[in-house]
Write an enzyme that holds these catalytic residues in place. Structure first.
Site, short mmCIF file in Angstrom:
data_model
loop_
_atom_site.label_atom_id
_atom_site.label_comp_id
_atom_site.label_asym_id
_atom_site.label_seq_id
_atom_site.Cartn_x
_atom_site.Cartn_y
_atom_site.Cartn_z
N CYS A 147 0.82 -1.22 0.25
CA CYS A 147 -0.50 -0.15 -0.10
C CYS A 147 0.82 1.50 -0.38
O CYS A 147 0.26 2.19 0.60
CB CYS A 147 -0.93 0.11 1.08
SG CYS A 147 -0.21 0.80 3.09
N ASP A 191 3.12 2.92 2.28
CA ASP A 191 3.41 2.82 3.44
C ASP A 191 4.52 2.71 4.29
O ASP A 191 3.28 1.16 4.32
CB ASP A 191 2.21 3.93 4.13
CG ASP A 191 1.59 4.74 3.49
OD1 ASP A 191 2.38 5.84 3.05
OD2 ASP A 191 0.12 4.50 3.29
N CYS A 222 4.22 8.55 1.84
CA CYS A 222 4.15 10.02 0.81
C CYS A 222 4.40 10.85 2.32
O CYS A 222 4.28 11.00 3.08
CB CYS A 222 2.00 9.68 0.51
SG CYS A 222 1.59 9.53 2.07
N CYS A 254 -2.37 7.15 5.86
CA CYS A 254 -1.47 7.53 6.01
C CYS A 254 -1.56 7.62 7.97
O CYS A 254 -0.11 7.17 8.50
CB CYS A 254 -1.22 8.87 4.97
SG CYS A 254 -0.85 7.98 3.66
#
Lengths: 123, 392
Positions: free
Chosen positions: A33, A35, A58, A102
């Protein structure tokens, strides 16, 4: 897309790196995904004496990692366990809605590192 | 600060000569082309001039050009129009896994409506294997839609060969050439395609206008119903300034094509060689030579695409990525995935697409800042080989 505070933490992340022979390590997320976040702890007298992180992800993932380390450095383990994902996002002045998943990583990784410390200590 | 635009696959700036030709149609030449008085006749003449210019770029007959609102409408028109007109002949459509969403999502919708769709795989360079198309064709196949060049990785498909295979079975062949038009020579007659989509704003024309080339005699129904515009192929009052702009952009593309290809190829190769030389753990996505002249696409291991883009933006560089964070989903680009690239590596993709205004200095600037950005992010990454003991 991101506010100034998020960008500041993204561009000038606090407490990046690793701790040699840490008292606790927590890693959450997965590469699929996009992260992954890893937290390293140095604990002294029930307090977080030092904390470092390494994050693949990110802008929000990096900024939340940085923020969580800043929020709990010097705090007791109880205080640190009380820091939630929501607290981290709010401390950053908010995140774009699609990025809120996140921010879950940051507090989760911290809590995983504290659990790791407690487990090691119990042994 | 220096600003370098390297996202020409997303959109291009309107060419000054295009703008100049458009302006009268936003001002005094405002007529409706369907009106019989002078304003209308002048607008109509402008639309027909644009049609001829675009037809010349493609080697088509002007009567085979239908103006649309853009590439997406042209793609929807091609798929839905052919599906509707050929339902009695069969219900099978063939496309690929790496198409633009304008094709993929339309194909998925057609599946819900009872059509069967085959999504052809691609090889590690993003090339469709002609033998896969041959095997996928059935007596029920009514349409094959394969993109001319991929928008992410720039791979140019063997369209003439693929079209020949489809046509040998009497199957209609469509190509989404949105990224290819104006960047590679295209002659629809030589290629043998029946339908071809294109967009104005990818070739230094305005946004909101595109076209579908429809070979005369192709069995297709219109997408939009209403007035008799575009000989009933596309209802709705014509976007006259947009169409005029697209026509001028097509004329410029035809005129400048050899120079554009030479210029872009030189800069692209400089960029690719520079990045592969200066940065470790990087791979070039797509084919080394069988690719659009302005496209360079890489995966940088251990870093995430959005973080790269944010840092590049701060250095004044506009680029794009196929990472989940930039696609608005949790999965990385379907194109990179189709190449067999593992998701954790696909998240670190960077697309740099050059245009006619870019210079060697632009490329040198990117090569001067990108290695430091990648190094900075890698120093933060828990995935870096050796664990990365360094602090930042």
């Amino acid at each position: 897309m991101y506010n100034e505070k998020v960008m500041d933490h993204f561009l000038h992340p606090r407490n990046v790196g690793e701790i040699e022979n840490p008292d606790g390590v927590g890693q959450v997320g997965n590469p699929v995904c996009g992260d992954i976040m890893k937290i390293f702890l140095r604990i002294k007298d029930g307090r977080i004496e030092d904390i470092k992180f390494k994050t693949f992800g990110c802008g929000a993932a990096i900024a939340t990692s940085s923020m969580v380390t800043e929020l709990v450095k010097g705090k007791s383990l109880e205080e640190a366990m009380a820091v939630s994902n929501k607290v981290v996002a709010e401390a950053l002045g908010g995140l774009p809605p699609q990025k809120l998943h996140c921010s879950n990583l940051a507090a989760d990784a911290l809590h995983a590192a504290i659990e790791d410390y407690k487990k090691k200590k119990a042994n | 600060m220096r600003r370098v635009y390297l996202d020409h696959a997303a959109t291009t700036p309107v060419h000054p000569e295009v703008l100049e030709e458009m302006l009268p149609y936003l001002k005094e030449e405002f007529g409706n082309p369907s009106s019989i008085y002078s304003w209308g006749r002048e607008a109509k003449a402008a639309v027909e001039k644009a049609r001829t210019r675009l037809a010349n770029l493609l080697g088509a007959d002007p009567a085979e050009i239908v103006f649309t609102s853009g590439g997406t409408e042209a793609d929807n028109f091609a798929l839905r129009g052919v599906a509707a007109a050929n339902r009695q002949r069969g219900n099978h459509i063939i496309t690929t896994k790496i198409e633009h969403h304008a094709i993929l999502h339309t194909a998925e919708q057609l599946e819900k409506e009872g059509f069967r769709v085959t999504y052809l795989p691609v090889d590690k360079y993003g090339l469709v294997r002609p033998e896969d198309l041959e095997e996928a064709l059935t007596p029920d196949t009514i349409l094959v839609s394969i993109m001319f060049a991929n928008n992410e990785i720039g791979t140019i498909e063997p369209i003439a060969e693929l079209a020949r295979i489809a046509k040998s079975k009497g199957v209609i062949f469509h190509t989404d050439a949105v990224q290819a038009v104006g960047n590679v020579p295209i002659n629809v007659k030589e290629l043998g395609v029946d339908l071809l989509s294109l967009s104005g704003h990818k070739i230094y024309g305005p946004k909101g206008v595109g076209a579908l080339y429809i070979r005369r005699g192709t069995r297709i129904e219109p997408l939009l119903l209403g007035g008799a515009q575009e000989r009933k192929w596309r209802a709705g009052t014509e976007n006259v300034p947009g169409i005029v702009g697209l026509g001028k952009a097509a004329e410029l593309a035809a005129r400048e094509l050899p120079q554009r290809i030479k210029h872009l190829t030189e800069l692209r190769d400089l960029l690719i060689e520079g990045i592969l030389e200066k940065i470790d753990y990087v791979r070039l996505n797509g084919h080394r030579t069988q690719r659009l002249p302005g496209n360079a696409n890489f995966c940088f291991e251990f870093v995430e695409g959005e973080s790269l883009l944010l840092n590049l933006d701060l250095a004044g560089i506009a680029a794009s990525s196929g990472s989940a964070c930039t696609s608005g989903s949790l999965e990385p680009s379907h194109v990179l995935t189709a190449l067999g690239i593992p998701p954790e590596i696909a998240h670190g993709s960077l697309r740099l697409t050059l245009g006619r205004n870019n210079t060697r200095e632009d490329v040198e600037y990117v090569l001067s800042v990108l290695p430091d950005i990648v190094a900075k992010l890698r120093a933060m990454s828990p995935l870096t080989p050796g664990g990365g003991k360094e602090n930042v």
